[in-house]
Design an enzyme around this catalytic site. Structure first.
Site, PDB file in Angstrom:
ATOM      1  N   GLU A  30       0.859  -1.186   0.000  1.00  8.94           N
ATOM      2  CA  GLU A  30       0.000   0.000   0.000  1.00  8.94           C
ATOM      3  C   GLU A  30       0.899   1.240   0.000  1.00  8.94           C
ATOM      4  O   GLU A  30       1.839   1.331   0.773  1.00  8.94           O
ATOM      5  CB  GLU A  30      -0.917  -0.023   1.236  1.00  8.94           C
ATOM      6  CG  GLU A  30      -1.637   1.267   1.544  1.00  8.94           C
ATOM      7  CD  GLU A  30      -2.552   1.772   0.420  1.00  8.94           C
ATOM      8  OE1 GLU A  30      -3.273   0.955  -0.184  1.00  8.94           O
ATOM      9  OE2 GLU A  30      -2.511   2.985   0.140  1.00  8.94           O
ATOM     10  N   ARG A  96     -16.575   3.839   5.306  1.00  7.54           N
ATOM     11  CA  ARG A  96     -15.586   3.062   4.558  1.00  7.54           C
ATOM     12  C   ARG A  96     -14.409   2.650   5.429  1.00  7.54           C
ATOM     13  O   ARG A  96     -13.897   1.540   5.325  1.00  7.54           O
ATOM     14  CB  ARG A  96     -15.007   3.908   3.416  1.00  7.54           C
ATOM     15  CG  ARG A  96     -15.880   3.992   2.240  1.00  7.54           C
ATOM     16  CD  ARG A  96     -15.484   5.154   1.363  1.00  7.54           C
ATOM     17  NE  ARG A  96     -16.404   5.203   0.264  1.00  7.54           N
ATOM     18  CZ  ARG A  96     -16.176   4.659  -0.915  1.00  7.54           C
ATOM     19  NH1 ARG A  96     -15.023   4.083  -1.180  1.00  7.54           N
ATOM     20  NH2 ARG A  96     -17.072   4.703  -1.856  1.00  7.54           N
ATOM     21  N   TYR A 197     -28.303   7.874   3.566  1.00  6.06           N
ATOM     22  CA  TYR A 197     -28.466   6.639   4.342  1.00  6.06           C
ATOM     23  C   TYR A 197     -27.677   6.730   5.652  1.00  6.06           C
ATOM     24  O   TYR A 197     -26.673   7.439   5.725  1.00  6.06           O
ATOM     25  CB  TYR A 197     -28.059   5.404   3.539  1.00  6.06           C
ATOM     26  CG  TYR A 197     -26.663   5.411   2.946  1.00  6.06           C
ATOM     27  CD1 TYR A 197     -25.559   5.002   3.672  1.00  6.06           C
ATOM     28  CD2 TYR A 197     -26.458   5.814   1.629  1.00  6.06           C
ATOM     29  CE1 TYR A 197     -24.292   4.979   3.114  1.00  6.06           C
ATOM     30  CE2 TYR A 197     -25.192   5.805   1.058  1.00  6.06           C
ATOM     31  CZ  TYR A 197     -24.111   5.388   1.803  1.00  6.06           C
ATOM     32  OH  TYR A 197     -22.856   5.389   1.255  1.00  6.06           O
ATOM     33  N   ASP A 256     -11.514  -1.655  -9.261  1.00  5.35           N
ATOM     34  CA  ASP A 256     -11.480  -0.447 -10.097  1.00  5.35           C
ATOM     35  C   ASP A 256     -10.313  -0.470 -11.083  1.00  5.35           C
ATOM     36  O   ASP A 256     -10.373   0.206 -12.110  1.00  5.35           O
ATOM     37  CB  ASP A 256     -11.366   0.802  -9.212  1.00  5.35           C
ATOM     38  CG  ASP A 256     -12.723   1.274  -8.697  1.00  5.35           C
ATOM     39  OD1 ASP A 256     -13.711   0.522  -8.838  1.00  5.35           O
ATOM     40  OD2 ASP A 256     -12.793   2.395  -8.153  1.00  5.35           O
TER      41      ASP A 256
HETATM   42  P1  FAD Z   1      -9.528   1.534  -4.322  1.00  7.75           P
HETATM   43  O1  FAD Z   1     -10.594   1.645  -3.297  1.00  7.75           O
HETATM   44  O2  FAD Z   1      -9.230   2.734  -5.161  1.00  7.75           O
HETATM   45  O3  FAD Z   1      -8.201   1.077  -3.568  1.00  7.75           O
HETATM   46  C1  FAD Z   1      -6.944   1.130  -4.187  1.00  7.75           C
HETATM   47  C2  FAD Z   1      -5.859   1.074  -3.115  1.00  7.75           C
HETATM   48  O4  FAD Z   1      -4.605   1.010  -3.795  1.00  7.75           O
HETATM   49  C3  FAD Z   1      -5.815   2.323  -2.232  1.00  7.75           C
HETATM   50  O5  FAD Z   1      -5.604   1.944  -0.892  1.00  7.75           O
HETATM   51  C4  FAD Z   1      -4.638   3.100  -2.789  1.00  7.75           C
HETATM   52  O6  FAD Z   1      -4.012   3.937  -1.837  1.00  7.75           O
HETATM   53  C5  FAD Z   1      -3.724   1.970  -3.240  1.00  7.75           C
HETATM   54  N1  FAD Z   1      -2.781   2.347  -4.304  1.00  7.75           N
HETATM   55  C6  FAD Z   1      -3.056   3.087  -5.417  1.00  7.75           C
HETATM   56  N2  FAD Z   1      -1.962   3.212  -6.177  1.00  7.75           N
HETATM   57  C7  FAD Z   1      -0.981   2.528  -5.556  1.00  7.75           C
HETATM   58  C8  FAD Z   1       0.398   2.304  -5.876  1.00  7.75           C
HETATM   59  N3  FAD Z   1       0.953   2.792  -6.978  1.00  7.75           N
HETATM   60  N4  FAD Z   1       1.134   1.525  -5.036  1.00  7.75           N
HETATM   61  C9  FAD Z   1       0.574   1.008  -3.891  1.00  7.75           C
HETATM   62  N5  FAD Z   1      -0.721   1.231  -3.533  1.00  7.75           N
HETATM   63  C10 FAD Z   1      -1.476   1.965  -4.367  1.00  7.75           C
HETATM   64  N6  FAD Z   1     -19.138   1.110  -4.321  1.00  7.75           N
HETATM   65  C11 FAD Z   1     -20.018   0.318  -3.640  1.00  7.75           C
HETATM   66  O7  FAD Z   1     -19.961  -0.909  -3.773  1.00  7.75           O
HETATM   67  N7  FAD Z   1     -20.953   0.872  -2.800  1.00  7.75           N
HETATM   68  C12 FAD Z   1     -21.080   2.220  -2.632  1.00  7.75           C
HETATM   69  O8  FAD Z   1     -21.925   2.695  -1.872  1.00  7.75           O
HETATM   70  C13 FAD Z   1     -20.202   3.071  -3.373  1.00  7.75           C
HETATM   71  N8  FAD Z   1     -20.318   4.413  -3.268  1.00  7.75           N
HETATM   72  C14 FAD Z   1     -19.480   5.207  -3.984  1.00  7.75           C
HETATM   73  C15 FAD Z   1     -19.622   6.600  -3.889  1.00  7.75           C
HETATM   74  C16 FAD Z   1     -18.781   7.432  -4.594  1.00  7.75           C
HETATM   75  C17 FAD Z   1     -18.980   8.922  -4.521  1.00  7.75           C
HETATM   76  C18 FAD Z   1     -17.736   6.880  -5.385  1.00  7.75           C
HETATM   77  C19 FAD Z   1     -16.789   7.756  -6.143  1.00  7.75           C
HETATM   78  C20 FAD Z   1     -17.579   5.487  -5.491  1.00  7.75           C
HETATM   79  C21 FAD Z   1     -18.448   4.648  -4.789  1.00  7.75           C
HETATM   80  N9  FAD Z   1     -18.314   3.267  -4.860  1.00  7.75           N
HETATM   81  C22 FAD Z   1     -19.202   2.457  -4.198  1.00  7.75           C
HETATM   82  C23 FAD Z   1     -17.233   2.642  -5.640  1.00  7.75           C
HETATM   83  C24 FAD Z   1     -16.078   2.176  -4.735  1.00  7.75           C
HETATM   84  O9  FAD Z   1     -15.640   3.243  -3.914  1.00  7.75           O
HETATM   85  C25 FAD Z   1     -14.907   1.657  -5.568  1.00  7.75           C
HETATM   86  O10 FAD Z   1     -15.368   0.876  -6.628  1.00  7.75           O
HETATM   87  C26 FAD Z   1     -13.987   0.799  -4.686  1.00  7.75           C
HETATM   88  O11 FAD Z   1     -13.408   1.592  -3.678  1.00  7.75           O
HETATM   89  C27 FAD Z   1     -12.907   0.136  -5.535  1.00  7.75           C
HETATM   90  O12 FAD Z   1     -12.081  -0.618  -4.687  1.00  7.75           O
HETATM   91  P2  FAD Z   1     -10.616  -1.027  -5.143  1.00  7.75           P
HETATM   92  O13 FAD Z   1     -10.052  -1.800  -4.002  1.00  7.75           O
HETATM   93  O14 FAD Z   1     -10.640  -1.651  -6.493  1.00  7.75           O
HETATM   94  O15 FAD Z   1      -9.820   0.357  -5.351  1.00  7.75           O
END
Ligand code: FAD
Length: 377
Positions: A30, A96, A197, A256
């Site tokens: 991370e 979160r 919510y 994502d």
């Molecule tokens: P991320 O949450 O982006 O996590 C990526 C991690 O990688 C982070 O900790 C970051 O610091 C780390 N990282 C990044 N680059 C590097 C690097 N180069 N080296 C090391 N570490 C790195 N989804 C739902 O299911 N329910 C909801 O209610 C919901 N509400 C939302 C509301 C909003 C306004 C938004 C914008 C999104 C919402 N989402 C929701 C979507 C959700 O937030 C994302 O889809 C989810 O967080 C994706 O998770 P992830 O683990 O793929 O990526």
């Protein structure tokens, strides 16, 4: 086998936990010095709570949600109420940061290496910002929207959606504002929508999505007018069609990094969790990356399409399109979300969204959809 996960977000930590449960060893890198403690809320639909609870994640502090209501912008008139209590596990909401902490608590502490920013991945070799390198047999890119670890697989940049999200956590009791302690309420209106919510006793999460600069809510339901007087944190919303490939060589993408989605149906994190659980099912097999992608691609595409269509259908101006949408919402059958929320992983590929018969052809399918059980998908 040495497995690295880049990113200790919801997807990365769930992958670490799911792999650990299958006795696979992995390490999570991370970039931040600490795991972020974000106060904004997250909705966890049953297709997310089900794998999390199966993996032993403690969600006791989360708020169980029994209904989601869609309401009309002007007067708060109820358009549809979805019963969320019909699934094996609850629909839940929480901060979160609390979800991240619960995931963290479920895996050994030493598994997560903070202050390790990945700057490149070449073959199985990860290069970090301090110049050091480490080799792994497999690299799981879970580093979100602007993936660095997955840069060799994803080449297209994220697309700005034309919408921004304004977010706030307000010291309000849901029962006073929403009329009940256990529901998600969405107001649909021209060019913008508003979601509220509870995320804990006395804490209400508010998200306003708008294409219009500023937040003029004149003429809206008085509840929305009051809520939107708060101060907000604002971010631009991006998405990207699911990457044409989700793996290459020793690298595979989840969450994502592979398929960032717009938040209209609150599925981005849920799909990251589903990815993580599915990836672990295939871990160790010589073809685990292609098997994982094959199992996930169609479902993710459906969820992505539905999320994207929300830009249009959630924000219709008053008129024939909005009236058709509202009629379709009013007649949605109780099981219309079963394809999304309901079944366990292995049954999901039998379920598909279906257009509501009353939705005109010129409106993309969204919000309202039925279930088709197809024994030969
Ligand atoms: P991320 O949450 O982006 O996590 C990526 C991690 O990688 C982070 O900790 C970051 O610091 C780390 N990282 C990044 N680059 C590097 C690097 N180069 N080296 C090391 N570490 C790195 N989804 C739902 O299911 N329910 C909801 O209610 C919901 N509400 C939302 C509301 C909003 C306004 C938004 C914008 C999104 C919402 N989402 C929701 C979507 C959700 O937030 C994302 O889809 C989810 O967080 C994706 O998770 P992830 O683990 O793929 O990526």
């Amino acid at each position: 086998m040495r497995i690295a996960i880049v990113g200790a977000g919801i997807g990365g930590l769930t992958a670490a936990l799911a792999l650990t449960r299958r006795d696979m060893k992995c390490v999570v890198f991370e970039r931040h010095p600490t795991i972020p403690d974000e106060g904004f809320g997250i909705q966890l639909s049953p297709n997310a709570t089900s794998p999390l609870l199966d993996l032993g994640v403690r969600l006791d502090a989360a708020v169980p949600i029994t209904h989601r209501e869609l309401r009309r912008w002007q007067d708060g008139k109820l358009l549809t109420r979805t019963d969320l209590d019909r699934y094996r596990t609850s629909y839940k909401t929480m901060p979160r940061g609390a979800l991240i902490a619960a995931l963290h608590a479920a895996i050994p502490k030493e598994m997560v290496r903070t202050e390790h920013r990945c700057v490149a991945v070449n073959g199985g070799t990860i290069r970090f910002a301090d110049g050091s390198t480490q080799f792994f047999d497999a690299v799981i890119a879970a580093d979100g929207l602007r993936t660095t670890a997955g840069a060799a697989v994803v080449t297209d940049p994220p697309m700005p959606s034309g919408f921004v999200a304004h977010r706030a956590v307000l010291p309000l009791d849901a029962i006073d504002v929403l009329g009940a302690p256990d529901r998600v309420v969405v107001w649909l209106g021209p060019s913008r929508s508003c979601v509220a919510y509870p995320i804990a006793p006395g804490l209400l999460n508010l998200v306003v999505v708008t294409a219009v600069p500023g937040m003029p809510f004149t003429g809206w339901d008085p509840t929305v007018q009051t809520l939107t007087k708060s101060s907000f944190a604002t971010r631009t919303l991006y998405d990207r069609p699911p990457s044409p490939a989700w793996h290459r060589g020793r690298t595979v993408l989840i969450g994502d990094a592979a398929h960032p989605m717009l938040p209209f149906i609150a599925q981005g994190a849920a799909q990251a969790i589903e990815d993580a659980a599915e990836l672990a099912v295939h871990a160790g097999h010589p073809d685990w990356f292609p098997r994982f992608e094959a199992a996930r691609r169609d479902r993710v595409q459906q969820v992505y399409d539905l999320s994207r269509a929300g830009r249009h259908v959630h924000h219709l101006p008053d008129g024939p399109g909005q009236q058709a949408r509202d009629r379709a919402l009013a007649t949605a059958p109780p099981g219309s979300h079963d394809w999304l929320y309901g079944p366990p992983l292995e049954e999901r590929h039998h379920l598909h969204p279906r257009r509501h018969p009353e939705l005109p052809e010129d409106l993309p399918q969204v919000i309202v959809h039925g279930v088709r059980r197809d024994p030969h998908p």
